[in-house]
Scaffold this motif. Structure first.
Motif, PDB file in Angstrom:
ATOM      1  N   UNK A   1       0.813  -1.214   0.000  1.00  0.00           N
ATOM      2  CA  UNK A   1       0.000   0.000   0.000  1.00  0.00           C
ATOM      3  C   UNK A   1       0.852   1.271   0.000  1.00  0.00           C
ATOM      4  N   UNK A   2       2.171   1.112  -0.027  1.00  0.00           N
ATOM      5  CA  UNK A   2       3.055   2.271   0.097  1.00  0.00           C
ATOM      6  C   UNK A   2       2.855   3.260  -1.039  1.00  0.00           C
ATOM      7  N   UNK A   3       2.710   2.754  -2.270  1.00  0.00           N
ATOM      8  CA  UNK A   3       2.582   3.669  -3.405  1.00  0.00           C
ATOM      9  C   UNK A   3       1.220   4.345  -3.442  1.00  0.00           C
ATOM     10  N   UNK A   4       0.228   3.759  -2.753  1.00  0.00           N
ATOM     11  CA  UNK A   4      -1.048   4.457  -2.597  1.00  0.00           C
ATOM     12  C   UNK A   4      -0.864   5.668  -1.683  1.00  0.00           C
ATOM     13  N   UNK A   5      -0.007   5.523  -0.669  1.00  0.00           N
ATOM     14  CA  UNK A   5       0.319   6.670   0.192  1.00  0.00           C
ATOM     15  C   UNK A   5       1.015   7.761  -0.612  1.00  0.00           C
ATOM     16  N   UNK A   6       1.924   7.354  -1.501  1.00  0.00           N
ATOM     17  CA  UNK A   6       2.604   8.321  -2.369  1.00  0.00           C
ATOM     18  C   UNK A   6       1.583   9.046  -3.243  1.00  0.00           C
ATOM     19  N   UNK A   7       0.629   8.306  -3.790  1.00  0.00           N
ATOM     20  CA  UNK A   7      -0.397   8.911  -4.636  1.00  0.00           C
ATOM     21  C   UNK A   7      -1.214   9.940  -3.856  1.00  0.00           C
ATOM     22  N   UNK A   8      -1.553   9.629  -2.612  1.00  0.00           N
ATOM     23  CA  UNK A   8      -2.303  10.582  -1.782  1.00  0.00           C
ATOM     24  C   UNK A   8      -1.492  11.856  -1.538  1.00  0.00           C
ATOM     25  N   UNK A   9      -0.187  11.698  -1.283  1.00  0.00           N
ATOM     26  CA  UNK A   9       0.668  12.863  -1.064  1.00  0.00           C
ATOM     27  C   UNK A   9       0.779  13.685  -2.340  1.00  0.00           C
ATOM     28  N   UNK A  10       0.929  13.023  -3.479  1.00  0.00           N
ATOM     29  CA  UNK A  10       1.018  13.735  -4.759  1.00  0.00           C
ATOM     30  C   UNK A  10      -0.274  14.510  -5.020  1.00  0.00           C
ATOM     31  N   UNK A  11      -1.430  13.883  -4.756  1.00  0.00           N
ATOM     32  CA  UNK A  11      -2.709  14.573  -4.930  1.00  0.00           C
ATOM     33  C   UNK A  11      -2.798  15.791  -4.016  1.00  0.00           C
ATOM     34  N   UNK A  12      -2.355  15.631  -2.772  1.00  0.00           N
ATOM     35  CA  UNK A  12      -2.359  16.737  -1.822  1.00  0.00           C
ATOM     36  C   UNK A  12      -1.479  17.882  -2.311  1.00  0.00           C
ATOM     37  N   UNK A  13      -0.260  17.562  -2.727  1.00  0.00           N
ATOM     38  CA  UNK A  13       0.677  18.597  -3.181  1.00  0.00           C
ATOM     39  C   UNK A  13       0.167  19.271  -4.444  1.00  0.00           C
ATOM     40  N   UNK A  14      -0.437  18.500  -5.359  1.00  0.00           N
ATOM     41  CA  UNK A  14      -0.995  19.091  -6.576  1.00  0.00           C
ATOM     42  C   UNK A  14      -2.112  20.073  -6.235  1.00  0.00           C
ATOM     43  N   UNK A  15      -2.971  19.707  -5.276  1.00  0.00           N
ATOM     44  CA  UNK A  15      -4.054  20.607  -4.862  1.00  0.00           C
ATOM     45  C   UNK A  15      -3.502  21.857  -4.203  1.00  0.00           C
ATOM     46  N   UNK A  16      -2.492  21.686  -3.363  1.00  0.00           N
ATOM     47  CA  UNK A  16      -1.867  22.838  -2.692  1.00  0.00           C
ATOM     48  C   UNK A  16      -1.238  23.772  -3.722  1.00  0.00           C
ATOM     49  N   UNK A  17      -0.496  23.186  -4.678  1.00  0.00           N
ATOM     50  CA  UNK A  17       0.239  23.997  -5.655  1.00  0.00           C
ATOM     51  C   UNK A  17      -0.694  24.797  -6.552  1.00  0.00           C
ATOM     52  N   UNK A  18      -1.839  24.218  -6.926  1.00  0.00           N
ATOM     53  CA  UNK A  18      -2.740  24.897  -7.854  1.00  0.00           C
ATOM     54  C   UNK A  18      -3.716  25.837  -7.166  1.00  0.00           C
ATOM     55  N   UNK A  19      -3.858  25.721  -5.845  1.00  0.00           N
ATOM     56  CA  UNK A  19      -4.875  26.524  -5.151  1.00  0.00           C
ATOM     57  C   UNK A  19      -4.294  27.320  -3.993  1.00  0.00           C
ATOM     58  N   UNK A  20      -4.054  26.680  -2.873  1.00  0.00           N
ATOM     59  CA  UNK A  20      -3.630  27.391  -1.661  1.00  0.00           C
ATOM     60  C   UNK A  20      -2.369  28.206  -1.877  1.00  0.00           C
ATOM     61  N   UNK A  21      -1.342  27.579  -2.449  1.00  0.00           N
ATOM     62  CA  UNK A  21      -0.076  28.297  -2.620  1.00  0.00           C
ATOM     63  C   UNK A  21      -0.187  29.458  -3.597  1.00  0.00           C
TER      64      UNK A  21
END
Length: 470
Positions: free
Chosen positions: A358-378
């Motif tokens: 399940x490790x790469x699913x955790x990576x996918x969640x982090x990537x989704x989080x960072x993508x959302x942060x980069x396009x919106x909050x940041x």
């Protein structure tokens, strides 16, 4: 009667070209912000070896930058409201240059700590005033994208720091070169700012309307003098009571005034909730997060590089849509995705433990989080406060706002490992997911939409909103 601000035409692409050069020069402050923040990640191991630092002293060297940023952010606004934006940004460039030289030549850990504190002062000033300076010069139609360029340069600065760390890793006294290289963009920033105009809004409200008119005509294009004159009329139509410099203490007291309270709550609340969402901890501690999810050390580092690439690539996407989609809608959608991504990460860590399946699913969640942060909050975290505050206290209000940002950054970074130890990965990221959900609600309820409006229109609307809630 039609207000003066409503007569300002919506400028076309021709209005973008003259102001773009000024924006690029000012955004070098963002590049330095990013570089000096990111360079410590590659320099620290060599510093620890040269100075035989304990973990505690390493932490002091790293965190001194955040302390300096808090001080710089708190002090910059009052100076900018009294003396103008450009002189304080030139001073910031000098601080960056001094800090880079001092860090590169530091003979001991205490001197390096002091140098990092100086660099933090420069970062605090830049994080406060670069967005304000750009916002005050930009045409309303393009203001979001132009202020967003500051965030893109911060991200680029971090990537350049990583590249410098990798390139110089095997060079003798590598960390000194890593720090010293920052003097080059710092000198370019200072020289460039000396050649740029002062904010026409600051000039108009501080007794120099003709200088403001001349700058506006140059920025908007000499062929559109009527538009520049209409924009100047909108600036000077603000209440005479609000014009001109006031005592620093008066500006700080003005932040509690009922007429500006909605803007202050929105601006500072955004910084507190944005930092409390765990955005920086995910970036700072990504390898540790991935290892706790079951990845090996090498795979964790590789995944972290991928996260950095996603952050850089997605930032221009947010810049491209912020003036079309709107600040509030973009942030609300992004915060909701952040909440889902962190909840998914918490669930994955709880289900997988050290199971690498399940490790790469955790990576996918982090990537989704960072993508959302980069396009919106940041993208909007600097745009929104630079637009909300009234002209007469904009610098001081940004000081309070960015002080809240850096203070919360320091607090969250300081407590993350303690939280991780006490609550575990699932509990920690569930808590951060709840904060993201709260940020979504706060955005919908408290942050006004500013897309396409002049700064004067925004000021009037917020003042009317405050009056209606009395």
């Amino acid at each position: 009667m039609t207000s003066p601000s409503s007569t300002v035409p919506r400028t076309g692409s021709a209005a973008l070209r003259p102001v773009l050069g000024v924006t690029l020069v000012a955004a070098l402050g963002g590049l330095l912000f990013g570089y000096d923040t990111g360079v410590i990640s590659g320099a620290l191991l060599a510093i620890e070896s040269d100075f035989h630092l304990s973990p505690f002293h390493s932490g002091v060297v790293v965190s001194s930058l955040l302390v300096g940023a808090m001080i710089g952010a708190a002090g910059a606004g009052g100076l900018a409201d009294r003396h103008g934006r450009r002189p304080v940004l030139v001073t910031a460039a000098a601080i960056f240059t001094l800090g880079a030289a001092l860090a590169a030549l530091a003979p001991s850990a205490p001197v390096l700590t002091a140098a990092r504190l100086v660099l933090g002062l420069g970062i605090g000033v830049a994080s406060n005033l670069v967005p304000v300076f750009i916002a005050e010069l930009a045409p309303p139609r393009y203001r979001g994208r132009l202020v967003g360029l500051n965030q893109l340069m911060i991200t680029l600065g971090i990537v350049l720091a990583y590249v410098a760390n990798y390139t110089l890793e095997d060079v003798t006294h590598s960390w000194r070169w890593m720090f010293g290289l920052a003097a080059v963009p710092a000198l370019l920033f200072g020289t460039g700012m000396l050649l740029q105009p002062e904010s026409p809004r600051w000039l108009a409200l501080n007794g120099s309307p003709e200088r403001a008119r001349s700058i506006l005509r140059r920025l908007r294009g000499h062929d559109d003098a009527a538009a520049a004159d209409a924009e100047l009329a909108a600036m000077t139509a603000l209440s005479p009571v609000r014009r001109g410099p006031t005592a620093s203490g008066g500006r700080w007291r003005a932040l509690a005034d009922r007429s500006v309270r909605p803007a202050v709550v929105a601006g500072i609340g955004l910084q507190i909730l944005g930092q409390a969402s765990g955005v920086n901890t995910v970036i700072y501690y990504a390898p540790k997060i991935f290892e706790s999810g079951g990845l090996g050390s090498s795979a964790s580092i590789l995944a972290t590089v991928g996260v950095g690439v996603v952050n850089l690539v997605m930032t221009p996407v947010g810049m491209a849509v912020v003036d079309r989609f709107g600040r509030r809608r973009l942030l609300a959608c992004g915060a909701a995705v952040m909440a889902v991504a962190l909840a998914g990460l918490a669930a994955t860590l709880a289900a997988g433990g050290q199971d690498s399946s399940l490790a790469w699913l955790a990576v996918l969640c982090v990537v989704l989080f960072v993508a959302a942060v980069a396009t919106t909050l940041n993208v909007v975290v600097f745009i929104i406060p630079s637009e909300l505050y009234p002209q007469h206290i904009r610098g001081t209000a940004m000081s309070a706002t960015m002080f809240a940002n850096w203070s919360m950054n320091f607090l969250v970074s300081l407590t993350f490992l303690t939280l991780l130890d006490a609550l575990g990965g699932p509990g920690t990221f569930t808590l951060y997911a709840a904060v993201c959900a709260l940020l979504t609600l706060f955005t919908v309820r408290r942050i006004p939409e500013t897309r396409g409006k002049s700064l004067e229109e925004i000021e009037r609307e917020i003042s009317r909103t405050a009056g209606a809630t009395r």
